[in-house]
Design an enzyme around this catalytic site. Sequence first.
Site, mmCIF file in Angstrom:
data_model
loop_
_atom_site.group_PDB
_atom_site.id
_atom_site.type_symbol
_atom_site.label_atom_id
_atom_site.label_comp_id
_atom_site.label_asym_id
_atom_site.label_seq_id
_atom_site.Cartn_x
_atom_site.Cartn_y
_atom_site.Cartn_z
ATOM 1 N N CYS A 29 -4.473 -4.422 -9.757
ATOM 2 C CA CYS A 29 -4.990 -3.336 -8.930
ATOM 3 C C CYS A 29 -5.807 -3.904 -7.776
ATOM 4 C CB CYS A 29 -5.842 -2.388 -9.765
ATOM 5 S SG CYS A 29 -6.599 -1.075 -8.788
ATOM 6 N N PHE A 30 -5.479 -3.500 -6.564
ATOM 7 C CA PHE A 30 -6.125 -4.115 -5.404
ATOM 8 C C PHE A 30 -7.598 -3.775 -5.247
ATOM 9 C CE2 PHE A 30 -3.185 -1.010 -2.931
ATOM 10 C CZ PHE A 30 -3.940 0.110 -3.261
#
Length: 170
Positions: A29-30
């Site tokens: 997840c960025f």
Amino acid sequence: MGIRDNIEQVATRVRQDPVFATATFAAGCFWGVEEAFRRVPGVVDVTSGYAGGTLENPTYHQVSTGRTGHAESVQVVYNPAVVPYEELLHVFWEIHDPTQLDQQGPDVGSQYRSIIFYHDEKQRLAAEASKAALEESGRISHPVVTEIVPAVDFWPAEEYHQRFFEKNRR
């Protein structure tokens, strides 16, 4: 002009400054990845986005289906006189589990895979050397599945994903 266009214009100006260099990583997840790189002295900008797929200008909804080929990624603009690329690689290895295929923690799907997108031959060699050093270190007990591939088009994510933790602290 939308916010994604503004983000891209600013990022393009910064990337073109000869003092700065660009690195691109995917490590789950960025949101957390962006936050980790923002804390590194010498990093001047981090943009959350999508890379590695075939769909132009994808949306979060499209990428989250796992059918675009894109991975949630971050593009890091940094000053190599302050922080060398090798230090960014160290951060990359420390903030995720590079032995998990197509997932990080509870996030599952190819959009969460581990990738180093290299922008030049020097970055490729450094990435390969750091991956080999990690594998030989004995710190991990499973094979590293991180891909090391040439940098491709990077598409900034929607504005609500940028600086997510900063905007959503309580």
